[in-house]
Design an enzyme around this catalytic site. Structure first.
Site, PDB file in Angstrom:
ATOM      1  NE  ARG A   1       5.058  13.553   6.660  1.00 42.26           N
ATOM      2  CZ  ARG A   1       6.047  14.443   6.674  1.00 42.26           C
ATOM      3  NH1 ARG A   1       5.784  15.727   6.587  1.00 42.26           N
ATOM      4  NH2 ARG A   1       7.297  14.066   6.790  1.00 42.26           N
TER       5      ARG A   1
ATOM      6  CG  HIS B   1      -4.031   6.199  -6.515  1.00 43.08           C
ATOM      7  ND1 HIS B   1      -3.508   7.392  -6.040  1.00 43.08           N
ATOM      8  CD2 HIS B   1      -4.040   6.295  -7.858  1.00 43.08           C
ATOM      9  CE1 HIS B   1      -3.211   8.165  -7.069  1.00 43.08           C
ATOM     10  NE2 HIS B   1      -3.518   7.523  -8.191  1.00 43.08           N
TER      11      HIS B   1
ATOM     12  CG  ASN C   1     -11.769   6.179   1.091  1.00 41.84           C
ATOM     13  OD1 ASN C   1     -12.325   5.197   0.606  1.00 41.84           O
ATOM     14  ND2 ASN C   1     -11.453   7.251   0.375  1.00 41.84           N
TER      15      ASN C   1
ATOM     16  CG  ASN D   1      -2.613   4.539  -0.798  1.00 45.91           C
ATOM     17  OD1 ASN D   1      -3.245   5.303  -0.066  1.00 45.91           O
ATOM     18  ND2 ASN D   1      -2.146   4.914  -1.980  1.00 45.91           N
TER      19      ASN D   1
ATOM     20  CD  GLU E   1     -11.624   6.828  -3.639  1.00 47.78           C
ATOM     21  OE1 GLU E   1     -11.191   7.047  -2.501  1.00 47.78           O
ATOM     22  OE2 GLU E   1     -11.503   7.651  -4.570  1.00 47.78           O
TER      23      GLU E   1
ATOM     24  CG  ASP F   1      -0.143   6.555  -5.651  1.00 46.57           C
ATOM     25  OD1 ASP F   1      -0.477   6.338  -4.475  1.00 46.57           O
ATOM     26  OD2 ASP F   1      -0.202   7.673  -6.183  1.00 46.57           O
TER      27      ASP F   1
HETATM   28  C1  GRF Z   1      -9.529   9.634  -1.871  1.00 44.59           C
HETATM   29  O1  GRF Z   1      -9.942   9.963  -3.162  1.00 44.59           O
HETATM   30  C2  GRF Z   1      -8.433   8.611  -1.936  1.00 44.59           C
HETATM   31  O2  GRF Z   1      -8.545   7.749  -3.023  1.00 44.59           O
HETATM   32  C3  GRF Z   1      -7.215   9.462  -2.085  1.00 44.59           C
HETATM   33  O3  GRF Z   1      -7.453  10.609  -1.304  1.00 44.59           O
HETATM   34  C4  GRF Z   1      -8.853  10.809  -1.179  1.00 44.59           C
HETATM   35  C5  GRF Z   1      -9.147  10.834   0.276  1.00 44.59           C
HETATM   36  O4  GRF Z   1     -10.494  11.127   0.536  1.00 44.59           O
HETATM   37  N1  GRF Z   1      -6.038   8.723  -1.701  1.00 44.59           N
HETATM   38  P1  GRF Z   1     -11.083  10.905   1.977  1.00 44.59           P
HETATM   39  O5  GRF Z   1     -10.218  11.726   2.944  1.00 44.59           O
HETATM   40  O6  GRF Z   1     -11.031   9.448   2.284  1.00 44.59           O
HETATM   41  O7  GRF Z   1     -12.477  11.436   1.927  1.00 44.59           O
END
Ligand code: GRF
Length: 197
Positions: free
Chosen positions: A94, A112, A17, A110, A177, A148
Site C-alpha cells: 500500500r 525495491h 526480507n 523501503n 535484497e 519508490d
Molecule cells: C521484494 O522483492 C521487495 O523488493 C519488494 O517486494 C518483494 C517482497 O518480498 N518490495 P518479501 O515479502 O520480502 O519476500
C-alpha cells in the site's frame, strides 16, 4: 547493555526480507531490534514467520477504517505506544499517505527490486528483461511521498544471464535484497543512536 533502536517491519506478503531483518537483528552488536511486524493483510504468510520468531504482529484491514488517514493513524498510534523509531517497508503493497510519511520523515526505509531510479513501481524484473538490460539489482532507499523515490542508501547489482526470466532474475536479486536491507537498517539505526560507523 547494547542500545538498540526499535523497528517495525511492514509487510503484505511472504516476508522474506522481514525474515532477513529479524535474523540480522539477532546479532549481538546489531543496533536495531525488530519489535513489531505490521501487516495490512491478516493472512500474509510473513505473519506466521514473525510469530514463529517471537516477534509481535499487528494486522489490520484498511476496510475497517473510514479512510486511509484513519487507517494510518491507527498504525501510527500502535507504533508510538511501542516506542518504534524506524519503519522498514518490506513488500508492503500500500502506498503510504503524505501525512504519515511526513510524520516519519527520514525514518522509513523501503527495499525495491531495481537499480533505482530505474524501474520504479510494479513488475520491475519483467520491465528490465523486456529492455534487454545486462545488469539489474535492488535498492534500499528512504521513503518520500513519491513512489519508490527518495535518497538511495545502498544498492546491489546482479548480472542478467542468458535465459533469465522474471522468476530466475528475482531469485538472484532477492539474495542481494536480504544482504543489503539489514546493512541499510544498521546504518540508519547507528545514525539515530549517533554511533560512528
Ligand atoms: C521484494 O522483492 C521487495 O523488493 C519488494 O517486494 C518483494 C517482497 O518480498 N518490495 P518479501 O515479502 O520480502 O519476500
Amino acid at each position: 547493555m547494547t542500545l538498540r533502536v526499535k523497528v517495525a517491519v511492514f509487510i503484505s506478503g511472504r516476508g522474506s526480507n522481514m525474515a532477513a531483518l529479524i535474523d540480522a537483528a539477532r546479532a549481538k552488536n546489531y543496533p536495531a531490534e525488530i519489535a513489531l511486524v505490521v501487516s495490512n493483510k491478516a493472512d500474509a504468510p510473513g505473519l506466521e514467520k514473525a510469530r514463529a520468531a517471537g516477534v509481535e504482529v499487528f494486522a489490520l484491514n484498511s476496510k475497517d477504517f473510514a479512510d486511509k488517514d484513519a487507517f494510518e493513524a491507527a498504525i501510527d498510534r500502535e507504533l508510538r505506544e511501542r516506542d518504534i523509531e524506524i519503519i522498514c517497508l518490506a513488500g508492503y503493497m500500500r502506498i503510504l499517505g503524505a501525512a504519515f510519511v511526513e510524520r516519519w520523515r527520514g525514518r522509513i526505509l523501503n527495499i525495491h527490486p531495481s537499480l533505482l531510479p530505474a524501474y520504479k513501481g510494479l513488475r520491475a524484473h519483467e520491465r528490465a528483461l523486456a529492455d534487454g538490460v545486462d545488469e539489474h539489482g535492488c535498492s534500499v532507499h528512504l521513503v518520500t511521498s513519491e513512489l519508490d523515490d527518495g535518497p538511495v542508501l545502498i544498492q546491489a547489482r546482479v548480472p542478467v544471464l542468458p535465459g533469465d526470466d522474471a522468476e530466475t532474475l528475482a531469485v538472484r536479486v532477492l539474495v542481494e535484497e536480504h544482504r543489503i536491507y539489514p546493512e541499510a537498517l544498521a546504518r540508519l539505526a547507528r545514525e539515530l543512536l549517533a554511533i560512528p560507523t
